[in-house]
Write an enzyme that holds these catalytic residues in place. Structure first.
Site, PDB file in Angstrom:
ATOM      1  N   GLY A   1     -21.877   2.524 -45.850  1.00  0.00           N
ATOM      2  CA  GLY A   1     -23.102   1.963 -45.293  1.00  0.00           C
ATOM      3  C   GLY A   1     -22.844   0.708 -44.484  1.00  0.00           C
ATOM      4  O   GLY A   1     -21.806   0.531 -43.843  1.00  0.00           O
ATOM      5  N   SER A   2     -23.782  -0.215 -44.564  1.00  0.00           N
ATOM      6  CA  SER A   2     -23.747  -1.399 -43.703  1.00  0.00           C
ATOM      7  C   SER A   2     -22.645  -2.384 -44.053  1.00  0.00           C
ATOM      8  O   SER A   2     -22.470  -3.396 -43.345  1.00  0.00           O
ATOM      9  CB  SER A   2     -25.101  -2.113 -43.761  1.00  0.00           C
ATOM     10  OG  SER A   2     -26.122  -1.280 -43.235  1.00  0.00           O
ATOM     11  N   THR A   3     -21.907  -2.153 -45.132  1.00  0.00           N
ATOM     12  CA  THR A   3     -20.807  -3.076 -45.462  1.00  0.00           C
ATOM     13  C   THR A   3     -19.696  -3.039 -44.417  1.00  0.00           C
ATOM     14  O   THR A   3     -18.831  -3.934 -44.407  1.00  0.00           O
ATOM     15  CB  THR A   3     -20.208  -2.756 -46.844  1.00  0.00           C
ATOM     16  OG1 THR A   3     -19.789  -1.389 -46.878  1.00  0.00           O
ATOM     17  CG2 THR A   3     -21.229  -2.999 -47.945  1.00  0.00           C
ATOM     18  N   VAL A   4     -19.688  -2.020 -43.509  1.00  0.00           N
ATOM     19  CA  VAL A   4     -18.658  -1.977 -42.466  1.00  0.00           C
ATOM     20  C   VAL A   4     -19.080  -2.728 -41.205  1.00  0.00           C
ATOM     21  O   VAL A   4     -18.273  -2.890 -40.283  1.00  0.00           O
ATOM     22  CB  VAL A   4     -18.293  -0.512 -42.099  1.00  0.00           C
ATOM     23  CG1 VAL A   4     -17.785   0.239 -43.307  1.00  0.00           C
ATOM     24  CG2 VAL A   4     -19.467   0.211 -41.455  1.00  0.00           C
TER      25      VAL A   4
END
Length: 610
Positions: free
Chosen positions: A337-340
């Site tokens: 998800g948005s952790t990248v």
């Protein structure tokens, strides 16, 4: 004339005495006995000469059979300790109870016919049992079965195996059981020293330590990965014993005893215990399926904590289930998800596709790419890179990704360790999935920029954030405590890593996606990630909530990633589910390792010297 003749005959008869029959018999008996004794003596002398001259080793061998024995010196499995010397896995003496069925059978005076005709009633089941009467007539055998937790019929079956000389009855029993069995004085029942593996921390470390089998061979986790180092080698030597079993002479060493090695892990059990407690609590509160958490030292690559739930107590083998033993931090993959998004921002800066102060127009809060729609929660307008991370803008990060060539974004993800093993050296690690293609659609690049279409593990994501925290240096990930300082490799520019970490501080501030990640007295740099789980044909209704972060932001020491799988209810966002766990664990890690709180005005100067 007649008178004279008779007189002569009488006189002649008197001159020749008659022979005694008893004297003749005694003479022959003497001769027979003499010949017999002589023959026996000759045979004995011949046999003695034969043994002494022709087969001189025979008597020696016969004597050796009665006095020579091979004794074994058990090498207990090595201990596993945490970085501070606290014991995580130890070996303690245990015993195996075994039987010699032939000796057991010889101890009873019953004939086979008597045994086959005897019928008794099992006192536990109440059923009639044939051929086992002698096990019930004495109270000793039921006592043995009870202390070993074996059904008496089963015990009788084991002890009646034809031509058997060895059979285990029970393994891994303690000294008290052995003493009790010795008091029973049962013929053919013996004990044998062996080793028992004990795990003082129970379920907290079960997923990383693994466990051993009854023969002290590692079958899972660290126990298996380092089995040859931990197991050592038992020694054997030939000795001579007297009739009482006392050793009177050491003949020779048959196998040299090899002392087992001890392992010291990089794990800090204090942090590990807090991490496990908080992860377990979060999973239960949110009715989640599972979860994992990793604490990584950004300056050495050492793992200070790695916990998973569900787990089990390895000291109670009845709790063992394969799914409970899995080290999910390295085996289970998920879409991050948005952790990248911080990695995408890094890539855009590395390849000079964006500037730190540049504004990206995200209006009107949605956009179509390849006929499909991507949107933000609401229209954020024109925002800079830091605000893209703070508000987790899909539009903003997608526009950055579309400026990059596909191979550039792939290379950045690869530099951060995606699609590769971490080098931790544990069995079962997954590489994750980083697709390598020649052609990418714009929609695929856009979705990959906010964490879809690629998969990673909790440990891989922690390593990626540790690279940001170390100023772009990748250190070898280690589950063992480093004896010397680890050498790292610069994989992204130092200044870009510092800029991105500074941008990530806004995530835990007011208006960010994870204010619950804040740690009192420390500045936090992190990112939330809440992604739908893929199912056949698309995406389902279950989520994975992830929070990844660094602290202290001015001088990062630890990278922590928390992954909660399938949280239920309305509170499934990472900022609500995973961020509080991060906050508690990070606070404990910083305080327990005496990391100085950073001042609000401190700059990220530590990494400039790297």
């Amino acid at each position: 004339m007649k008178i004279k003749r008779n007189f002569k005959k009488q006189k002649t008869a008197q001159k020749i005495p008659k022979k005694n029959v008893y004297e003749t018999f005694s003479s022959w008996r003497y001769i027979f006995v003499s010949i017999t004794v002589g023959t026996i003596a000759l045979l004995l002398i011949s046999r003695l000469a034969y043994l002494q001259l022709i087969e001189p080793e025979y008597l020696t061998n016969e004597a050796d059979k009665r006095s020579l024995r091979v004794t074994e010196s058990v090498a207990h499995r090595g201990n596993i300790e945490d970085r501070n010397g606290e014991e995580l896995a130890i070996s303690v003496p245990a015993y195996a109870i075994w039987a010699d069925p032939k000796r057991v059978k010889a101890a009873f005076a019953f004939t086979q016919q008597e045994l086959s005709e005897s019928v008794v009633v099992n006192p536990k089941t109440g059923k009639e049992t044939a051929s086992k009467a002698y096990f019930y007539e004495s109270k000793k055998w039921p006592a043995l079965a009870e202390v070993l937790d074996i059904d008496l019929d089963q015990l009788a079956d084991i002890l009646q195996k034809p031509n058997s000389r060895f059979s285990y009855l029970k393994r891994q029993v303690n000294q008290q059981v052995v003493e009790y069995i010795k008091e029973l004085k049962l013929a053919g029942i013996s004990d044998q020293l062996e080793s028992h593996r004990f795990y003082p921390t129970g379920e907290i470390n079960a997923n990383i330590l693994g466990l051993t089998d009854l023969d002290s061979q590692g079958i899972e986790g660290i126990e298996k990965s380092y089995n040859s180092y931990l197991q050592g080698q038992s020694g054997q030597k030939k000795v001579r014993q007297d009739r009482l079993g006392n050793v009177i002479d050491n003949i020779e060493v048959l196998k040299v005893k090899k002392v087992a090695g001890n392992l010291q892990l990089s794990i800090d059990q204090r942090i590990q215990a807090v991490a496990y407690s908080e992860l377990k609590r979060a999973i239960k509160i949110n009715d989640a399926a599972s979860g994992s958490l990793v604490v990584l030292d950004v300056n050495s690559g050492e793992i200070y904590a790695m916990v998973n739930y569900p787990s089990f107590n390895p000291n109670d083998r009845d709790q063992y289930r394969p799914y409970k033993l899995r080290n999910r931090a390295i085996t289970d993959t998920f879409e991050p998800g948005s952790t990248v998004k911080p990695l995408v921002v890094s890539s855009a800066l590395i390849y000079k596709k964006a500037n730190v102060d540049e504004l990206i127009d995200t209006s009107p809060g949605w956009m179509r790419i390849g006929g499909r729609r991507i949107r933000d929660g609401h229209n954020l307008g024109k925002i800079d890179l830091a605000m893209i991370l703070k508000k987790s803008s899909n539009i903003g990060v997608s526009k950055l990704a579309l400026r990059l060539e596909p191979d550039q974004l792939q290379q950045t993800f690869s530099d951060f360790g995606f699609g590769n093993n971490t080098g931790i050296g544990l069995i079962g690690e997954s590489y994750g999935r980083l697709p390598l293609r020649r052609r990418w659609s714009d929609f695929e690049l856009a979705t990959m920029s906010f964490g879809y279409g690629i998969t990673t593990t909790t440990l891989q994501l922690a390593r990626a954030y540790a690279i940001l925290g170390s100023g772009g240096v990748q250190y070898p990930v280690s589950i063992l405590k480093n004896s010397v300082a680890a050498k790292g490799e610069q994989v992204i520019p130092n200044n870009i890593a510092r800029e991105v970490v500074s941008m990530m501080e806004g995530v835990s501030e007011q208006g960010g996606t994870a204010p619950k990640a804040k740690v009192e007295g420390y500045r936090i740099a992190g990112k939330t990630g809440t992604s739908r789980k893929a199912v056949a044909g698309g995406y389902g209704d279950d989520y994975v909530a992830v929070f990844a972060g660094l602290a202290p932001a001015s001088k990062p020491r630890f990278a922590i990633v928390v992954m909660i799988n399938e949280p239920q209810g309305d509170r499934y966002y990472a900022g609500d589910v995973a961020a509080p766990v991060f906050s508690t664990v990070m606070k404990s890690a910083l305080l327990l390792t005496h990391v100085r709180p950073d001042d609000e005005n401190d700059s990220y100067t530590y990494l400039e010297s790297n």
